[in-house]
Write an enzyme that holds these catalytic residues in place. Structure first.
Site, PDB file in Angstrom:
ATOM      1  N   ASP A   9       0.864  -1.304  -0.048  1.00  0.00           N
ATOM      2  CA  ASP A   9       0.033  -0.088   0.022  1.00  0.00           C
ATOM      3  C   ASP A   9       0.817   1.057  -0.099  1.00  0.00           C
ATOM      4  O   ASP A   9       2.122   1.132   0.443  1.00  0.00           O
ATOM      5  CB  ASP A   9      -0.833  -0.008   1.285  1.00  0.00           C
ATOM      6  N   ASP A  11      -0.335   4.893   1.170  1.00  0.00           N
ATOM      7  CA  ASP A  11      -0.662   5.996   2.289  1.00  0.00           C
ATOM      8  C   ASP A  11      -0.744   5.390   3.519  1.00  0.00           C
ATOM      9  O   ASP A  11      -1.153   4.204   4.090  1.00  0.00           O
ATOM     10  CB  ASP A  11      -2.363   6.328   1.801  1.00  0.00           C
TER      11      ASP A  11
END
Length: 188
Positions: A9, A11
């Site tokens: 991922d 963020d």
């Protein structure tokens, strides 16, 4: 044999989104200051100023290009992972933020190519051997499908990580070696 696929991922996993959004919130709405520790859930509407909607909080033009690295080790460790595994970046993005996220990646991790960059909210639909994420919904869905997960701990995933006992990685220091050990059964 194919290399194991590691989905990472963006963020709050390789960069600091919530802390930067809080910074701008506190400048724009000083009567409703937020603290990182108060971010116990994705829905923070009860904490923010009424004019600070989700779109305002995360929608500042250029926000995703100005994010700080998660820590001082993340670039080196991501480069090691990129060399050893089939690494993909999987990030939830709105159409207006895709270019900003790509620009951030190219600035900080130019070794990531366009074919390694995937925007997707339902990450469990992808085929990967390990997911590194902070979003409990992504970790739970992958876990329930029998996939390996690695949780980046934040206040908003405390309940789920305690409930599921997700393996944690609070720093990227030594991440490659840690992940090698996690994936030994995949490589065997």
């Amino acid at each position: 044999m194919d290399k194991p696929i590691i989905a990472v991922d963006m963020d709050d996993t390789i960069c600091q989104l919530v802390k930067r959004a809080i910074y701008h919130n506190n400048i724009n709405f000083p009567t409703h200051p937020l603290r990182y520790e108060d971010m116990l859930h994705w829905d923070t509407s009860h904490l923010r100023h009424p004019e600070s909607t989700h779109d305002v909080f995360y929608g500042r033009p250029g926000l995703f290009e100005e994010l700080e690295l998660y820590d001082e080790y993340v670039v080196e460790e991501m480069e090691k992972l990129n060399q050893a595994y089939d690494l993909i970046i999987v990030t939830a993005a709105e159409p207006r933020t895709v270019v900003e996220k790509w620009n951030w990646l190219q600035k900080h991790m130019p070794f990531i190519t366009a074919d390694q960059f995937i925007t997707c909210k339902r990450k469990y639909l992808l085929g990967f051997d390990l997911l590194i994420d902070d979003g409990a919904h992504n970790l739970i869905a992958a876990h329930d499908l029998g996939r390996k997960v690695l949780c980046i701990p934040h206040p908003w995933n405390v309940k789920e990580r305690e409930q599921y006992g997700f393996p944690l990685m609070s720093t990227w220091h030594g991440a490659k070696e840690y992940i090698d050990r996690m994936l030994e059964t995949v490589n065997a």
